[in-house]
Write an enzyme that holds these catalytic residues in place. Sequence first.
Site, PDB file in Angstrom:
ATOM      1  N   ASN A 281       0.836  -1.203   0.000  1.00 57.89           N
ATOM      2  CA  ASN A 281       0.000   0.000   0.000  1.00 57.89           C
ATOM      3  C   ASN A 281       0.870   1.253   0.000  1.00 57.89           C
ATOM      4  O   ASN A 281       0.626   2.210  -0.744  1.00 57.89           O
ATOM      5  CB  ASN A 281      -0.894   0.029   1.244  1.00 57.89           C
ATOM      6  CG  ASN A 281      -2.080  -0.890   1.163  1.00 57.89           C
ATOM      7  OD1 ASN A 281      -2.373  -1.465   0.118  1.00 57.89           O
ATOM      8  ND2 ASN A 281      -2.776  -1.054   2.271  1.00 57.89           N
TER       9      ASN A 281
ATOM     10  N   ARG B 181     -10.695  -3.628 -14.318  1.00 55.87           N
ATOM     11  CA  ARG B 181      -9.661  -4.574 -13.886  1.00 55.87           C
ATOM     12  C   ARG B 181     -10.224  -5.975 -13.997  1.00 55.87           C
ATOM     13  O   ARG B 181     -11.335  -6.241 -13.537  1.00 55.87           O
ATOM     14  CB  ARG B 181      -9.226  -4.311 -12.444  1.00 55.87           C
ATOM     15  CG  ARG B 181      -8.635  -2.925 -12.196  1.00 55.87           C
ATOM     16  CD  ARG B 181      -8.045  -2.824 -10.792  1.00 55.87           C
ATOM     17  NE  ARG B 181      -7.804  -1.449 -10.401  1.00 55.87           N
ATOM     18  CZ  ARG B 181      -6.699  -0.761 -10.717  1.00 55.87           C
ATOM     19  NH1 ARG B 181      -5.770  -1.338 -11.446  1.00 55.87           N
ATOM     20  NH2 ARG B 181      -6.553   0.490 -10.306  1.00 55.87           N
TER      21      ARG B 181
ATOM     22  N   ARG C  83      -4.842   2.066 -13.479  1.00 55.01           N
ATOM     23  CA  ARG C  83      -3.460   2.176 -13.028  1.00 55.01           C
ATOM     24  C   ARG C  83      -2.857   0.845 -12.597  1.00 55.01           C
ATOM     25  O   ARG C  83      -3.448   0.100 -11.815  1.00 55.01           O
ATOM     26  CB  ARG C  83      -3.363   3.168 -11.869  1.00 55.01           C
ATOM     27  CG  ARG C  83      -1.961   3.725 -11.685  1.00 55.01           C
ATOM     28  CD  ARG C  83      -1.861   4.598 -10.464  1.00 55.01           C
ATOM     29  NE  ARG C  83      -2.767   5.716 -10.469  1.00 55.01           N
ATOM     30  CZ  ARG C  83      -2.498   6.906 -10.988  1.00 55.01           C
ATOM     31  NH1 ARG C  83      -1.338   7.101 -11.577  1.00 55.01           N
ATOM     32  NH2 ARG C  83      -3.377   7.883 -10.926  1.00 55.01           N
TER      33      ARG C  83
ATOM     34  N   HIS D 249     -14.754   4.317 -14.914  1.00 58.59           N
ATOM     35  CA  HIS D 249     -14.595   3.478 -13.729  1.00 58.59           C
ATOM     36  C   HIS D 249     -15.886   2.721 -13.400  1.00 58.59           C
ATOM     37  O   HIS D 249     -15.941   1.950 -12.451  1.00 58.59           O
ATOM     38  CB  HIS D 249     -14.193   4.379 -12.548  1.00 58.59           C
ATOM     39  CG  HIS D 249     -13.821   3.656 -11.302  1.00 58.59           C
ATOM     40  ND1 HIS D 249     -14.616   3.657 -10.165  1.00 58.59           N
ATOM     41  CD2 HIS D 249     -12.746   2.887 -10.998  1.00 58.59           C
ATOM     42  CE1 HIS D 249     -14.032   2.947  -9.218  1.00 58.59           C
ATOM     43  NE2 HIS D 249     -12.905   2.469  -9.691  1.00 58.59           N
TER      44      HIS D 249
ATOM     45  N   TYR E  59     -12.832  -9.020  -1.917  1.00 59.76           N
ATOM     46  CA  TYR E  59     -13.395  -7.704  -1.651  1.00 59.76           C
ATOM     47  C   TYR E  59     -14.890  -7.844  -1.364  1.00 59.76           C
ATOM     48  O   TYR E  59     -15.572  -8.653  -1.982  1.00 59.76           O
ATOM     49  CB  TYR E  59     -13.261  -6.769  -2.860  1.00 59.76           C
ATOM     50  CG  TYR E  59     -11.855  -6.418  -3.294  1.00 59.76           C
ATOM     51  CD1 TYR E  59     -10.728  -6.932  -2.654  1.00 59.76           C
ATOM     52  CD2 TYR E  59     -11.650  -5.571  -4.373  1.00 59.76           C
ATOM     53  CE1 TYR E  59      -9.459  -6.597  -3.069  1.00 59.76           C
ATOM     54  CE2 TYR E  59     -10.379  -5.231  -4.805  1.00 59.76           C
ATOM     55  CZ  TYR E  59      -9.281  -5.755  -4.146  1.00 59.76           C
ATOM     56  OH  TYR E  59      -8.019  -5.429  -4.558  1.00 59.76           O
TER      57      TYR E  59
ATOM     58  N   ARG F 167     -13.939   3.186   4.633  1.00 63.08           N
ATOM     59  CA  ARG F 167     -12.773   2.349   4.904  1.00 63.08           C
ATOM     60  C   ARG F 167     -11.472   3.145   4.951  1.00 63.08           C
ATOM     61  O   ARG F 167     -10.658   2.978   5.841  1.00 63.08           O
ATOM     62  CB  ARG F 167     -12.641   1.271   3.819  1.00 63.08           C
ATOM     63  CG  ARG F 167     -11.483   0.299   4.055  1.00 63.08           C
ATOM     64  CD  ARG F 167     -11.142  -0.479   2.798  1.00 63.08           C
ATOM     65  NE  ARG F 167     -10.375   0.307   1.852  1.00 63.08           N
ATOM     66  CZ  ARG F 167     -10.554   0.283   0.537  1.00 63.08           C
ATOM     67  NH1 ARG F 167     -11.510  -0.435   0.010  1.00 63.08           N
ATOM     68  NH2 ARG F 167      -9.812   1.022  -0.260  1.00 63.08           N
TER      69      ARG F 167
ATOM     70  N   HIS G  26     -15.228  -2.781   0.047  1.00 57.77           N
ATOM     71  CA  HIS G  26     -15.201  -2.106  -1.246  1.00 57.77           C
ATOM     72  C   HIS G  26     -16.593  -1.695  -1.737  1.00 57.77           C
ATOM     73  O   HIS G  26     -16.714  -0.962  -2.713  1.00 57.77           O
ATOM     74  CB  HIS G  26     -14.531  -3.030  -2.277  1.00 57.77           C
ATOM     75  CG  HIS G  26     -14.096  -2.360  -3.532  1.00 57.77           C
ATOM     76  ND1 HIS G  26     -14.758  -2.513  -4.725  1.00 57.77           N
ATOM     77  CD2 HIS G  26     -13.055  -1.526  -3.782  1.00 57.77           C
ATOM     78  CE1 HIS G  26     -14.143  -1.809  -5.670  1.00 57.77           C
ATOM     79  NE2 HIS G  26     -13.112  -1.198  -5.124  1.00 57.77           N
TER      80      HIS G  26
END
Length: 739
Positions: A69, A396, A426, A456, A489, A585, A613
């Site tokens: 992270n 993703r 990314r 997104h 997630y 979160r 998430h």
Amino acid sequence: MVEKNALSVSEPAVRTDVLPDTGCKIPPECYVNRELSWLSFNERVLEEAGNPSVPLAERLTFVSIFQSNLDEFFMVRVGSLRTQKENGFDVCDNKTGLTASAQISAILSRVKELELKKAKIYEQLMGELEVHGVRIINFNRLSAEEGKILEQYFDTNIAPFLSPMIIGKQQPFPFLANKELNAVVLLSNKSGKSRMGIVPCTNTIFKRLIEIPSRPGTFMLCEELILHFVTKLFSRYTIREKAVIRITRNADIDGHDAIDEDLDYRNFMEGLIKQRKRMSPVRLELSRKIDYQARSELARFVKISEEAIIDSGTPLDMKFVFKLREYLWGKPGLFYRRRLPRPSRDIDMRKKIIPQIEKKDALLFYPFESMKPFLTLLHEAACDASVVSIKITLYRLADKSKIVDALIEAAENGKEVVVLVELRARFDEANNIEISRVLEDAGCRVIYGLGEYKVHSKLCLITRNTGNGISYITQIGTGNYNEKTAELYTDFSLITANPQIGSDGAKVFQNFLLGETVDYSSCLLVAPNCFQSRIISFIEGEIQKKKEGKEAYIGIKINSLTDKPIIDALIKASRFGVKIDMCIRGICCLVPGIPGWTENIRIISIVGRFLEHSRIYWFGKGEDEKIFIGSADFMTRNMVRRVEVGIPVLNKNLKLRIKKIFESEMNDTEKGWLLKSDGIYERRNLNVSEEQEAENLSSEKTENSGEKSRGKLRSLKLLNSQEFFFEQAYKIARNINVM
């Protein structure tokens, strides 16, 4: 149904301390800097590594997550701030007024504190590992015989593959790749002249963990072995200082910043990926302290400020802990209890899925429920004669994605398949570029993003011609179309045949094909034009209810809160007495509990086994309550620089389910952290009064109050919402007899 909203596109707000429509000056203590808030989140991750209630092998994983992270944070966030500073745009944070320079200094200071904390936790973990027969040691703990064995191993298996070099006029300081390990030594020759030597330690030939032959389960890290025997590589010099170093490089590149309309966009993105590998350093880590002269010389060679040099009391690359987990496998109590996603409560996998969705909406709740119903739906659509097209946005994906397989199957069956592949996801750019080629080769129509707006959204639209006209099956989720992360997630996936939602979804894809964004939608929340303003209008609606003496409520579950217009709207709602619960979160730039300002706001953060998430937007209670799920956090980038989609939950049973999920999360006392009015998070534990209330409730026996008491008791005594959701999923799966 969402009412038409006349507000125009929102632009990133300039900093203002005046509350909208009131003229009141907002005190600075209501805000927290985004970057420092993120570091607080990562500290909560680190706390899980030091939490004795977490199984030991899982605590090792949390140390590695903390480090990875932090690596990405430096590459992206610090990289962006560094770019601002170097380009002369030392702009201020619009909430706290901190310049880019001030933020970098504050970040580095905070990170150095966290490194000390990490070192302490790591040392504790290594001590606990020894009880289970696993050790990481250095030469101080080896016998003379073991030292000779490792020296022979070094001479035979490592030294021949090393490329040591001394920095000089003919040998300039080499390029050090991002996040790779190197041994650095400060040398003196016979005349006393100082030189610097570099030895790359990252090599696919080397084993990272070298096991001591006489002691199974005991290891030395390869870079420490190289560092110990570095004198053999520079035998003509005296070693004055030595350490393992690792550089983190800026990775903040964006595909639309320099796009040329005449270039092939996919090739352009491939070039940017290569560019990222050579960008300027933003952090230099040292495995041990070295003297001032060595630090200064190293900073000069690397071209980094000494402020950005960070001493770490732990290994600089923590990925080796996953190898240690293999040695612990099978030992009782060291891992989480095995949990597998259960069948959906809303979809019967023994029957066709499309007819079930036509009758009622379905909600999948990952990782507690399986992603299989959605995958099966895609394959079913690929073979259904009534299906005309499948359109989907991909951000993703998993390796060997079953989603891609289903889309290829549909294209091969003659369906129109339109896929928007966001190449600017990314660190997934290379994978997405390859996927786009595979889809194109199969006959799918591929779109690469949407100009300056990153897509997104998680939107899938199945269009059917049933003989009675066009009908839609629409799926909108909070998480990616990724089978692997669907098991790691927490996310929602809503599937509906609602015609108005389908019509809105079709409009979104029509605009994608035209290279445009949606200006208006009847049901869906769609950024950048129809999301932020509607959220603010919903908040204003709750304020109006409070003014009229009605019950007003806002419940928000997101990953991050940074968008100042929304933050200020929430502050305003709190000022008018609207009760606001938020489960956030990660980043949270709003401080709750400030008297007269945010005292009606309660904020918790859940950090546990699974990455939280899912996103929930809940406004009001009773008949006119509105509940949405979607892909967007309340961040400026989501609101005005991305295409995001939120969907209303219209089914009463699904609304009730989402509310219960949210309330359980807000009452999580094991993995929940409460954000206090001083901006500090503390673990949520039952206080004395709550314990007494729980004890009193457990003794209530009357028929009328029993169910209410049990519900209150459950909320007070709930320890771990994620485990609670899995227990529910297992119980329901047994009841429907489909396990």
